[in-house]
Design a protein around this motif. Sequence first.
Motif, PDB file in Angstrom:
ATOM      1  N   LEU A  87      35.350  44.410  34.279  1.00  0.00           N
ATOM      2  CA  LEU A  87      36.311  44.126  33.218  1.00  0.00           C
ATOM      3  C   LEU A  87      35.567  43.614  31.989  1.00  0.00           C
ATOM      4  CD1 LEU A  87      39.368  44.057  32.619  1.00  0.00           C
ATOM      5  CD2 LEU A  87      39.387  41.681  33.398  1.00  0.00           C
ATOM      6  N   THR A  88      35.719  44.311  30.866  1.00  0.00           N
ATOM      7  CA  THR A  88      34.998  43.944  29.645  1.00  0.00           C
ATOM      8  C   THR A  88      35.943  43.686  28.474  1.00  0.00           C
ATOM      9  OG1 THR A  88      34.730  46.277  29.064  1.00  0.00           O
ATOM     10  CG2 THR A  88      32.932  45.233  30.306  1.00  0.00           C
ATOM     11  N   GLY A  89      37.246  43.792  28.701  1.00  0.00           N
ATOM     12  CA  GLY A  89      38.228  43.552  27.643  1.00  0.00           C
ATOM     13  C   GLY A  89      39.558  43.217  28.293  1.00  0.00           C
ATOM     14  N   ILE A  90      40.634  43.341  27.529  1.00  0.00           N
ATOM     15  CA  ILE A  90      41.961  43.116  28.089  1.00  0.00           C
ATOM     16  C   ILE A  90      42.197  44.098  29.227  1.00  0.00           C
ATOM     17  CG2 ILE A  90      44.427  43.216  27.604  1.00  0.00           C
ATOM     18  CD1 ILE A  90      43.065  40.815  26.355  1.00  0.00           C
ATOM     19  N   ASN A  91      42.706  43.594  30.340  1.00  0.00           N
ATOM     20  CA  ASN A  91      42.926  44.426  31.525  1.00  0.00           C
ATOM     21  C   ASN A  91      44.043  45.437  31.257  1.00  0.00           C
ATOM     22  OD1 ASN A  91      43.504  45.475  34.058  1.00  0.00           O
ATOM     23  ND2 ASN A  91      43.220  43.538  35.109  1.00  0.00           N
ATOM     24  N   PRO A  92      43.725  46.734  31.192  1.00  0.00           N
ATOM     25  CA  PRO A  92      44.740  47.726  30.852  1.00  0.00           C
ATOM     26  C   PRO A  92      45.710  48.030  31.989  1.00  0.00           C
ATOM     27  CG  PRO A  92      42.672  48.829  31.359  1.00  0.00           C
ATOM     28  CD  PRO A  92      42.393  47.354  31.403  1.00  0.00           C
ATOM     29  N   HIS A  93      45.377  47.568  33.191  1.00  0.00           N
ATOM     30  CA  HIS A  93      46.214  47.859  34.365  1.00  0.00           C
ATOM     31  C   HIS A  93      47.214  46.747  34.667  1.00  0.00           C
ATOM     32  CE1 HIS A  93      43.593  51.229  35.288  1.00  0.00           C
ATOM     33  NE2 HIS A  93      42.546  50.428  35.223  1.00  0.00           N
ATOM     34  N   ALA A  94      47.160  45.638  33.913  1.00  0.00           N
ATOM     35  CA  ALA A  94      47.900  44.435  34.289  1.00  0.00           C
ATOM     36  C   ALA A  94      49.060  44.130  33.354  1.00  0.00           C
ATOM     37  CB  ALA A  94      46.956  43.232  34.332  1.00  0.00           C
ATOM     38  N   ALA A  95      50.114  43.566  33.936  1.00  0.00           N
ATOM     39  CA  ALA A  95      51.182  42.915  33.179  1.00  0.00           C
ATOM     40  C   ALA A  95      51.168  41.443  33.583  1.00  0.00           C
ATOM     41  CB  ALA A  95      52.531  43.541  33.492  1.00  0.00           C
TER      42      ALA A  95
END
Length: 279
Positions: A87-95
């Motif tokens: 993970l290198t930024g905002i997690n695109p898979h998460a809410a």
Amino acid sequence: MAVPAENTPAAPASAPPAIAFEGVTIRFATPSGEIHTVMSEVDLAVEEGTFVALVGPSGCGKSTLLNAAAGLLFPPAGTVRVFGETLTGINPHAAYLFQQDALLPWRTVLDNVCLGLTFRKVPKARAAAEARRWLKRVGLAAFEDRFPHQLSGGMRKRVAIAQAWIVNPRLLLMDEPFGALDVQTRQIMENELLELWQETRKTVLFITHDLEEAIALADRVVVLSTGPARIKGDYAIDLKRPRDVAEIRLDPAFNALYKRIWADLRDEVLKQEEGAHGA
């Protein structure tokens, strides 16, 4: 190191965990210039499709760990992996569902639920239709034109859940989402969450101060130590599903699990109290 969860079936070797914390250490500088270590060398893997609850003393770093999973902060030591990728930024898979709802007060219920689809450039009519479907699913079909201040606490939580689920995340990060609700509303919301989870099998990482809530909801309960946080215990919750959160508390197996996990958690709470009085 994390203690292996008992009776937890091993995931296929080809399937990486939904979230993996590998030797994660988080520290920050205090206003006095000292370095405060929040957690140290945390190793924790959350398999896809599982519901994992984190418990620990107040201020031990539970929310900090959740923020690392969301990509809102980055540990100076260790790695966070999401579905096998660093993970290198905002997690695109998460809410992310916060303790306090993050609804926009100037938007209607319908517009708040549409928000995630709007950001993804989904056409307005399609987003509204999907939002109405989710509002019906959470029992708020008649309230789409209301504003957040016109809703009860439980109703706002339903809006927040619809807002999170509508974007079809693979991962739900939940930071004491029901902590401010009264007991009866809380149990209703817990059961509604379980029904949704049973249907979709999203991966859930759930923070709570309530050990009973953790056991009633989760597949695993992970106990964090007092700061700097480490994994103190990792327990498989092998209670039958589907569950009713009120009825499951009457199961003798529930009480046995509670006693075992509380023995770990109680020691950490007492350590924190002793440290507070000694400060």
